[in-house]
Write an enzyme that holds these catalytic residues in place. Sequence first.
Site, PDB file in Angstrom:
ATOM      1  N   HIS A   1      19.955  40.022 -21.413  1.00  0.00           N
ATOM      2  CA  HIS A   1      21.274  40.018 -22.074  1.00  0.00           C
ATOM      3  C   HIS A   1      21.244  39.071 -23.264  1.00  0.00           C
ATOM      4  O   HIS A   1      20.367  38.213 -23.352  1.00  0.00           O
ATOM      5  CB  HIS A   1      22.357  39.544 -21.092  1.00  0.00           C
TER       6      HIS A   1
ATOM      7  N   ASP B   1      23.950  36.286 -25.091  1.00  0.00           N
ATOM      8  CA  ASP B   1      25.179  35.604 -24.694  1.00  0.00           C
ATOM      9  C   ASP B   1      26.285  36.004 -25.664  1.00  0.00           C
ATOM     10  O   ASP B   1      26.128  35.843 -26.864  1.00  0.00           O
ATOM     11  CB  ASP B   1      24.976  34.084 -24.733  1.00  0.00           C
TER      12      ASP B   1
ATOM     13  N   HIS C   1      17.525  37.549 -23.653  1.00  0.00           N
ATOM     14  CA  HIS C   1      16.763  36.669 -22.766  1.00  0.00           C
ATOM     15  C   HIS C   1      17.076  37.005 -21.313  1.00  0.00           C
ATOM     16  O   HIS C   1      18.005  37.783 -21.037  1.00  0.00           O
ATOM     17  CB  HIS C   1      17.046  35.196 -23.080  1.00  0.00           C
TER      18      HIS C   1
ATOM     19  N   ARG D   1      15.069  27.575  -8.088  1.00  0.00           N
ATOM     20  CA  ARG D   1      15.211  27.091  -9.465  1.00  0.00           C
ATOM     21  C   ARG D   1      16.695  26.913  -9.774  1.00  0.00           C
ATOM     22  O   ARG D   1      17.532  27.666  -9.274  1.00  0.00           O
ATOM     23  CB  ARG D   1      14.593  28.104 -10.432  1.00  0.00           C
TER      24      ARG D   1
END
Length: 373
Positions: free
Chosen positions: A229, A231, A285, A295
């Site tokens: 996507h 942002d 990204h 994570r």
Amino acid sequence: HAGFDAKVLNNQPNNIPPEYVWSDEDKPSTDIKELQVPILDISSFLSGHDNHVAASQASRLVSEAAKLHGFFLVTNHGVHEGILARAYKCMDTFFDLPASEKQKAKRKWGELSGYADSVAGRFYSELPWKETLTLRFSAQEKLESGTETVKDYVSKTMGDGNEEFGAVFQEYSEAMNTLSLNIIEFLGMSLGIERRYMREFYQDNDSILRLNYYPPCKQPNLTLGTGPHTDPTSITILYQDHVGGLQVFVENQWRSIAPKPRSFVVNIGDTFMALTNGIYKSCLHRAVVNSERERRSLAFFLCPQMAKVVKPPTELLEVSGQRRYPNFTWSMFLEFTQKHYRSDKNTLQKFSDWLRSREVIDNNLTDRVSKRE
Ligand SMILES: *[C@@H]1O[C@H](CO)[C@@H](O)[C@H](O)[C@H]1NC(C)=O
Ligand SMILES: *[C@@H]1O[C@H](CO)[C@@H](O)[C@H](O)[C@H]1NC(C)=O
Ligand SMILES: *[C@@H]1O[C@H](CO)[C@@H](O)[C@H](O)[C@H]1NC(C)=O
Ligand SMILES: O=C(O)CCC(=O)C(=O)O
């Protein structure tokens, strides 16, 4: 239906459930090269005239990256280690809570703030391997009705005993707000825009903080933690832990952005791209997961005030030519990405098309109404 519980899902006999398996096109590739991104020492920019050469060198490198993919690192940012450590500690505490506790903060459809496991409220079929908590951070000097501080939201939804949690993310958001002002002023100046312009544009900004938690996955090469996507927001300041997993699509290849201690990853979003008439790019990204380690990442998304009209300053139109995107407000764009369209690589274009088609409809309506009169 049951929520997302990575421990349960990882214990299924064969594969992870099919909803978590992404299409072949989107599955993470194995041999990913690292992307070298420029490092902006923001303190040398802030100290201004003392270090003119370093500042202009940084400006040139960041500007080149911003025109190509919009990613760079920020160091010497003045955000205290203490608040970073406290934020991660609170994140761990939150995501360790039993599902029933987390569900108290569950995000409702069409709303911005709240907890979402990967199953909740998504209008698409490939589910991300993660849990998130999203918090709205309105920086207005006087909060409008319907808005509240991070602290108040947390105590309202999560109840007593979470005061520290609320206070920590309030403090973290304020630190990001200060840093983001420095970054957008820097970006503005790198485009030759007056320092005052960006400061005024983002006055009374209405930003977003997102806590991302990615559990380990026994088959990390089938799924994604965050799907591809761009942002929709203005700029993103990401604080990722040491595990790694962030990838950026540059020149037709997925490349990784390695964690670097004490630095933030900054990237440009669609709204900033529109504000610069496409000179600075927002870029696709995603985040991959791994089989061993959990994570965490913390993303702060700077956004203008809801009713602010996003249109490029005249100085930029002089160098970039015709308007590439129609006027819009952040509240329209937010609504579009929440209710109509899953952010992907074409969000800004699709949004522009959608606005233009609505304009046609609105104009037709006005026509008809005026003819009838
Ligand atoms: C956001 O708005 C507040 C209130 O106007 C202001 O103090 C702050 O500097 C703004 N942040 C940015 C990044 O412009
Ligand atoms: C994906 O992971 C599975 C299990 O670890 C392994 O058998 C398979 O070869 C992997 N596939 C690729 C393309 O790496
Ligand atoms: C865009 O918004 C500005 C006001 O901020 C207005 O002057 C201008 O006419 C608008 N342009 C279009 C095409 O609507
Ligand atoms: O976790 C990451 O590294 C990326 C997160 C992200 O892209 C997002 O939250 O929008």
